[in-house]
Design a protein around this motif. Structure first.
Motif, PDB file in Angstrom:
ATOM      1  N   GLU A   3       0.817  -1.223   0.000  1.00  0.00           N
ATOM      2  CA  GLU A   3       0.000   0.000   0.000  1.00  0.00           C
ATOM      3  C   GLU A   3       0.848   1.270   0.000  1.00  0.00           C
ATOM      4  N   ARG A   4       1.966   1.254   0.695  1.00  0.00           N
ATOM      5  CA  ARG A   4       2.818   2.450   0.743  1.00  0.00           C
ATOM      6  C   ARG A   4       3.352   2.794  -0.642  1.00  0.00           C
ATOM      7  N   GLU A   5       3.802   1.793  -1.375  1.00  0.00           N
ATOM      8  CA  GLU A   5       4.326   2.032  -2.716  1.00  0.00           C
ATOM      9  C   GLU A   5       3.237   2.575  -3.630  1.00  0.00           C
ATOM     10  N   ARG A   6       2.040   2.029  -3.504  1.00  0.00           N
ATOM     11  CA  ARG A   6       0.917   2.495  -4.318  1.00  0.00           C
ATOM     12  C   ARG A   6       0.583   3.944  -3.982  1.00  0.00           C
ATOM     13  N   VAL A  11       0.501   9.777  -5.368  1.00  0.00           N
ATOM     14  CA  VAL A  11       0.878  11.151  -5.039  1.00  0.00           C
ATOM     15  C   VAL A  11       1.793  11.726  -6.128  1.00  0.00           C
ATOM     16  N   ALA A  12       2.717  10.924  -6.622  1.00  0.00           N
ATOM     17  CA  ALA A  12       3.611  11.380  -7.689  1.00  0.00           C
ATOM     18  C   ALA A  12       2.831  11.697  -8.966  1.00  0.00           C
ATOM     19  N   ALA A  13       1.837  10.888  -9.286  1.00  0.00           N
ATOM     20  CA  ALA A  13       1.024  11.126 -10.481  1.00  0.00           C
ATOM     21  C   ALA A  13       0.192  12.389 -10.332  1.00  0.00           C
ATOM     22  N   VAL A  14      -0.405  12.582  -9.157  1.00  0.00           N
ATOM     23  CA  VAL A  14      -1.191  13.792  -8.916  1.00  0.00           C
ATOM     24  C   VAL A  14      -0.295  15.020  -8.982  1.00  0.00           C
ATOM     25  N   LYS A  15       0.900  14.928  -8.419  1.00  0.00           N
ATOM     26  CA  LYS A  15       1.866  16.035  -8.456  1.00  0.00           C
ATOM     27  C   LYS A  15       2.271  16.340  -9.890  1.00  0.00           C
ATOM     28  N   SER A  75      -3.136   4.552  -9.828  1.00  0.00           N
ATOM     29  CA  SER A  75      -3.982   4.087  -8.731  1.00  0.00           C
ATOM     30  C   SER A  75      -4.520   2.676  -8.934  1.00  0.00           C
ATOM     31  N   ARG A  76      -4.121   2.045 -10.036  1.00  0.00           N
ATOM     32  CA  ARG A  76      -4.607   0.693 -10.332  1.00  0.00           C
ATOM     33  C   ARG A  76      -4.270  -0.256  -9.182  1.00  0.00           C
ATOM     34  N   ILE A  77      -5.222  -1.097  -8.862  1.00  0.00           N
ATOM     35  CA  ILE A  77      -5.049  -2.056  -7.772  1.00  0.00           C
ATOM     36  C   ILE A  77      -4.721  -3.422  -8.360  1.00  0.00           C
ATOM     37  N   GLU A  78      -3.685  -4.036  -7.841  1.00  0.00           N
ATOM     38  CA  GLU A  78      -3.335  -5.391  -8.238  1.00  0.00           C
ATOM     39  C   GLU A  78      -4.170  -6.338  -7.381  1.00  0.00           C
ATOM     40  N   PRO A  79      -5.074  -7.123  -7.983  1.00  0.00           N
ATOM     41  CA  PRO A  79      -5.954  -7.959  -7.175  1.00  0.00           C
ATOM     42  C   PRO A  79      -5.231  -9.033  -6.374  1.00  0.00           C
TER      43      PRO A  79
END
Length: 105
Positions: A3-6, A11-15, A75-79
């Motif tokens: 979760e931390r890496e995600r 945050v980097a993408a939003v920035k 933000s894609r979630i790896e299932p």
């Protein structure tokens, strides 16, 4: 993905989008929610009038398809397990008795 890496990736993408369009990160994040296919009602947690005004300015933000792609990919979630197991040929063949390829053909 942990979760931390995600979170760091989001945050980097939003920035990145924020810097590109010259808007605050809060404005980009709130504008992004308007583009979600599922209705989302954000809760604005401003403590100052300036923060509230900044959040309201997100209604004037328009995101391009490239911006949305950047944010959605970040933000894609790896299932994970067990879903990734079913992507393999053997379990998939067992689940559908080998008929999947015949049905799709």
């Amino acid at each position: 993905m942990p979760e931390r890496e995600r979170t760091v990736r989001i945050v980097a993408a939003v920035k990145s989008v924020s810097d590109e369009i010259g808007r605050s990160m809060a404005q980009v994040a709130l504008a992004w929610l308007r583009y979600c296919p599922v209705p989302v009602i954000p809760i604005i947690g401003a403590r100052k009038l300036s923060q509230f005004q900044d959040n309201l300015a997100s209604f004037d933000v328009t995101l391009s398809a490239d911006h949305l792609k950047t944010l959605d990919e970040a933000s894609r979630i790896e299932p994970g397990f067990p879903y990734d197991m079913y992507a393999k040929p053997m379990p998939r063949a067992v689940c559908d008795s080998g008929l999947r390829d015949q049905i799709l053909a």
